[in-house]
Design a protein around this motif. Structure first.
Motif, PDB file in Angstrom:
ATOM      1  N   GLU A   1      43.789  91.020  67.116  1.00 46.71           N
ATOM      2  CA  GLU A   1      43.637  89.706  66.460  1.00 46.71           C
ATOM      3  C   GLU A   1      44.898  89.298  65.678  1.00 46.71           C
ATOM      4  N   TYR A   2      45.764  90.259  65.367  1.00 44.39           N
ATOM      5  CA  TYR A   2      47.034  89.916  64.687  1.00 44.39           C
ATOM      6  C   TYR A   2      48.217  89.991  65.646  1.00 44.39           C
ATOM      7  N   GLY A   3      47.919  90.040  66.932  1.00 41.15           N
ATOM      8  CA  GLY A   3      49.013  90.066  67.921  1.00 41.15           C
ATOM      9  C   GLY A   3      49.418  91.454  68.349  1.00 41.15           C
ATOM     10  N   GLY A   4      48.728  92.484  67.859  1.00 42.38           N
ATOM     11  CA  GLY A   4      49.095  93.862  68.193  1.00 42.38           C
ATOM     12  C   GLY A   4      48.397  94.371  69.440  1.00 42.38           C
ATOM     13  N   SER A   5      48.559  95.680  69.675  1.00 39.76           N
ATOM     14  CA  SER A   5      47.999  96.279  70.894  1.00 39.76           C
ATOM     15  C   SER A   5      46.888  97.272  70.596  1.00 39.76           C
ATOM     16  N   ASP A   6      46.534  97.450  69.330  1.00 35.73           N
ATOM     17  CA  ASP A   6      45.436  98.343  68.950  1.00 35.73           C
ATOM     18  C   ASP A   6      45.641  99.761  69.482  1.00 35.73           C
ATOM     19  N   ALA A   7      46.872 100.250  69.407  1.00 38.23           N
ATOM     20  CA  ALA A   7      47.193 101.462  70.162  1.00 38.23           C
ATOM     21  C   ALA A   7      46.892 102.782  69.455  1.00 38.23           C
ATOM     22  N   GLY A   8      46.786 102.821  68.167  1.00 35.16           N
ATOM     23  CA  GLY A   8      46.573 104.099  67.491  1.00 35.16           C
ATOM     24  C   GLY A   8      47.888 104.841  67.294  1.00 35.16           C
ATOM     25  N   ALA A   9      47.844 105.853  66.421  1.00 36.10           N
ATOM     26  CA  ALA A   9      49.072 106.574  66.068  1.00 36.10           C
ATOM     27  C   ALA A   9      49.611 107.390  67.240  1.00 36.10           C
ATOM     28  N   LEU A  10      48.720 108.052  67.978  1.00 31.87           N
ATOM     29  CA  LEU A  10      49.195 108.912  69.068  1.00 31.87           C
ATOM     30  C   LEU A  10      49.882 108.081  70.157  1.00 31.87           C
ATOM     31  N   ASP A  11      49.282 106.979  70.528  1.00 34.12           N
ATOM     32  CA  ASP A  11      49.903 106.164  71.580  1.00 34.12           C
ATOM     33  C   ASP A  11      51.216 105.530  71.090  1.00 34.12           C
ATOM     34  N   THR A  12      51.291 105.233  69.799  1.00 38.15           N
ATOM     35  CA  THR A  12      52.550 104.716  69.258  1.00 38.15           C
ATOM     36  C   THR A  12      53.619 105.809  69.322  1.00 38.15           C
ATOM     37  N   ALA A  13      53.235 107.033  68.974  1.00 33.36           N
ATOM     38  CA  ALA A  13      54.186 108.159  69.044  1.00 33.36           C
ATOM     39  C   ALA A  13      54.630 108.395  70.487  1.00 33.36           C
ATOM     40  N   ILE A  14      53.686 108.305  71.408  1.00 32.67           N
ATOM     41  CA  ILE A  14      54.014 108.495  72.835  1.00 32.67           C
ATOM     42  C   ILE A  14      55.051 107.453  73.266  1.00 32.67           C
ATOM     43  N   ALA A  15      54.845 106.211  72.838  1.00 32.95           N
ATOM     44  CA  ALA A  15      55.777 105.139  73.224  1.00 32.95           C
ATOM     45  C   ALA A  15      57.167 105.398  72.654  1.00 32.95           C
ATOM     46  N   MET A  16      57.231 105.830  71.382  1.00 33.10           N
ATOM     47  CA  MET A  16      58.538 106.048  70.745  1.00 33.10           C
ATOM     48  C   MET A  16      59.249 107.247  71.360  1.00 33.10           C
ATOM     49  N   ASP A  17      58.497 108.270  71.679  1.00 28.70           N
ATOM     50  CA  ASP A  17      59.025 109.456  72.349  1.00 28.70           C
ATOM     51  C   ASP A  17      59.577 109.055  73.730  1.00 28.70           C
ATOM     52  N   ALA A  18      58.746 108.332  74.484  1.00 35.20           N
ATOM     53  CA  ALA A  18      59.117 107.942  75.858  1.00 35.20           C
ATOM     54  C   ALA A  18      60.352 107.047  75.868  1.00 35.20           C
ATOM     55  N   PHE A  19      60.418 106.142  74.911  1.00 32.84           N
ATOM     56  CA  PHE A  19      61.539 105.206  74.809  1.00 32.84           C
ATOM     57  C   PHE A  19      62.856 105.984  74.699  1.00 32.84           C
ATOM     58  N   ALA A  20      62.848 106.993  73.822  1.00 30.71           N
ATOM     59  CA  ALA A  20      64.066 107.788  73.623  1.00 30.71           C
ATOM     60  C   ALA A  20      64.309 108.723  74.804  1.00 30.71           C
ATOM     61  N   ALA A  21      63.233 109.225  75.411  1.00 28.52           N
ATOM     62  CA  ALA A  21      63.405 110.108  76.577  1.00 28.52           C
ATOM     63  C   ALA A  21      64.075 109.348  77.720  1.00 28.52           C
ATOM     64  N   GLY A  22      63.858 108.042  77.761  1.00 30.51           N
ATOM     65  CA  GLY A  22      64.478 107.214  78.790  1.00 30.51           C
ATOM     66  C   GLY A  22      65.887 106.773  78.406  1.00 30.51           C
ATOM     67  N   GLY A  23      66.420 107.339  77.342  1.00 27.61           N
ATOM     68  CA  GLY A  23      67.782 106.980  76.929  1.00 27.61           C
ATOM     69  C   GLY A  23      67.802 105.788  75.992  1.00 27.61           C
ATOM     70  N   GLY A  24      66.618 105.381  75.520  1.00 28.81           N
ATOM     71  CA  GLY A  24      66.553 104.276  74.551  1.00 28.81           C
ATOM     72  C   GLY A  24      67.321 104.683  73.301  1.00 28.81           C
ATOM     73  N   ASP A  25      68.217 103.839  72.894  1.00 30.90           N
ATOM     74  CA  ASP A  25      69.155 104.117  71.815  1.00 30.90           C
ATOM     75  C   ASP A  25      68.463 104.447  70.483  1.00 30.90           C
ATOM     76  N   ALA A  26      69.026 105.418  69.760  1.00 33.19           N
ATOM     77  CA  ALA A  26      68.446 105.848  68.480  1.00 33.19           C
ATOM     78  C   ALA A  26      68.491 104.732  67.439  1.00 33.19           C
ATOM     79  N   GLY A  27      69.524 103.898  67.479  1.00 29.87           N
ATOM     80  CA  GLY A  27      69.621 102.797  66.517  1.00 29.87           C
ATOM     81  C   GLY A  27      68.499 101.794  66.732  1.00 29.87           C
ATOM     82  N   VAL A  28      68.230 101.482  68.004  1.00 29.37           N
ATOM     83  CA  VAL A  28      67.134 100.548  68.299  1.00 29.37           C
ATOM     84  C   VAL A  28      65.814 101.178  67.830  1.00 29.37           C
ATOM     85  N   SER A  29      65.663 102.479  68.084  1.00 34.63           N
ATOM     86  CA  SER A  29      64.429 103.171  67.651  1.00 34.63           C
ATOM     87  C   SER A  29      64.296 103.130  66.134  1.00 34.63           C
TER      88      SER A  29
END
Ligand SMILES: Cc1cc2nc3c(=O)[nH]c(=O)nc-3n(C[C@H](O)[C@H](O)[C@H](O)COP(=O)(O)OP(=O)(O)OC[C@H]3O[C@@H](n4cnc5c(N)ncnc54)[C@H](O)[C@@H]3O)c2cc1C
Length: 384
Positions: A58-86
């Motif tokens: 209802e506020y524009g989010g994805s209702d993902a929970g802490a674990l799924d947020t951690a998974i996304a941040m982990d995956a982003f960096a595993a794919g070479g996503g820059d640390a500054g962007v993270s």
């Protein structure tokens, strides 16, 4: 006890990793060299729902929970996503928005969260001051009530996203007799008269994430922008964000280790000295084995706190253990990666030198390693 991610979580990890490989990683070197914020990538992250992952739909989010947020941040960096962007992502979504979600009024959530989730509005969090870092309760910025407003005066140091922010959660003293319990949190809009970015800071690493010193000179904020009650800034925001900040926000360090290890494996198999690939030398191969142990332990620590958060289990100790181990491990892995790459590791053509510069911040920001050790040992030993 189940250590396996669900099929959906595995698919989500893959999706975010591929996004980072394609949309972020190819541009990192250039943006790091220019010390520039990567707006195009940011907008794509917003469109993909990454910037508002934990918040209700209802506020524009994805209702993902802490674990799924951690998974996304982990995956982003595993794919070479820059640390500054993270880092900017964490400062925006976690410390810059979780307090609004957890402590905000309905009006505050409706006003600020949708823009934060889409990435249209950039958030940041201002606690540290020039003379108050580890001893955060000793901040001097004040907020004095004047009718329907608070007047804020003071300055904030090392604020991630400060130069590009649209709003800042500012911690200020409303009752100096009460120490930490006299600190309140305010949502301050960037265009409020008296709010100024006094200077942008030039950093060693995480160069794609802008950092600033902010000044507040008779900055008048409507009383409705008080977050939580008076005196609920330090402990209230701490309670709301601590596990998020010390576990979920360090998840990119885990993916970063994975990415670095893969670079080392490839290089160790290709680079030849004494007529053999260097990976055939036990001294090099064992470094890679040790890096893998650190990676696996770090990932489990992050996912443990995230899981506990989703179950509503307090995780103060686990979050401090996680922050300390993950960030120190990421620094060790980056350091060993440079060593494995030898002279080339020291040269900017290869990404490992950047990862060493980036990883150092993890042991300083959000409570230094020494402060984590202090908290862990106090929790273990109590008063004696
Ligand atoms: C790039 C960057 C981004 C940041 N982003 C933000 C942000 O968005 N918002 C924000 O509010 N802050 C931010 N910070 C601030 C960060 O959280 C602080 O730098 C950190 O908490 C340490 O404070 P300090 O730098 O003042 O170091 P100090 O507190 O001065 O510490 C200096 C040294 O003394 C040690 N020390 C201090 N006290 C003790 C003790 N009691 N026992 C043992 N050792 C001790 C420390 O571990 C450290 O080694 C950022 C910092 C950086 C560098």
């Amino acid at each position: 006890m189940d250590f396996e991610l669900s099929q959906e979580q595995k698919a989500f990890f893959k999706e975010v990793k591929e996004f980072a490989e394609k949309e972020i990683a190819p541009f990192t070197e250039e943006y790091d060299r220019n010390s520039e914020f990567f707006w195009d990538g940011w907008k794509k992250m917003g469109a993909m729902g990454l910037l508002g992952l934990p918040f209700p739909e209802e506020y524009g989010g994805s209702d993902a929970g802490a674990l799924d947020t951690a998974i996304a941040m982990d995956a982003f960096a595993a794919g070479g996503g820059d640390a500054g962007v993270s880092l900017s992502w964490g400062a925006h979504t976690i410390i810059g928005a979780v307090p609004i979600w957890v402590m905000g009024t309905e009006e505050q959530k409706k006003k600020y969260l949708p823009g934060i989730c889409s990435g249209e509005k950039v958030s940041c969090f201002g606690l540290t001051e020039p003379d108050a870092g580890s001893d955060a309760a000793s901040i001097k910025t004040t907020a004095v009530r004047d009718g329907d407003e608070y007047v804020i005066n003071g300055s904030k140091m090392f604020i991630t996203n400060g130069p590009i922010c649209d709003l800042c959660i500012v911690m200020a003293v409303t009752d100096k007799e009460k120490g930490g319990a006299g600190i309140s949190a305010f949502i301050v809009d960037r265009d409020t008269p008296g709010f100024e970015v006094s200077r942008e800071l030039d950093k060693m690493g995480n160069r794609t994430s802008p950092t600033a010193e902010l000044a507040f000179n008779d900055c008048r904020v409507p009383a409705e922008n008080l977050l939580g009650g008076e005196g609920e800034g330090f402990y209230g925001v701490g309670k709301a964000t601590l596990e998020w900040e010390r576990a979920i926000m360090v998840a990119p360090a885990v993916g970063g280790m994975e990415c670095n290890i893969n670079r080392c494996i490839e290089y160790a198999k290709e680079r030849k000295q004494f007529g053999r690939p260097i990976g055939k030398f036990q001294a090099v191969a064992f470094k890679i084995a040790e890096m893998k142990c650190l990676l696996d332990a770090a990932r489990l620590l992050v996912y443990r706190v995230a899981w506990m958060k989703d179950q509503g289990i307090p995780a103060m100790m686990e979050a401090c253990v996680c922050k300390l181990f993950v960030t120190e491990s990421a620094f060790k892995v980056a350091n060993e990666a440079v060593q494995i790459f030898g002279g080339y590791g020291y040269i900017r053509e290869y990404p490992v030198e950047r990862t060493l510069r980036d990883a150092k911040l993890g042991t300083i920001g959000a409570g230094t390693s020494e402060i984590q050790k202090m908290i862990i040992s106090r929790l273990l030993m109590g008063k004696f």
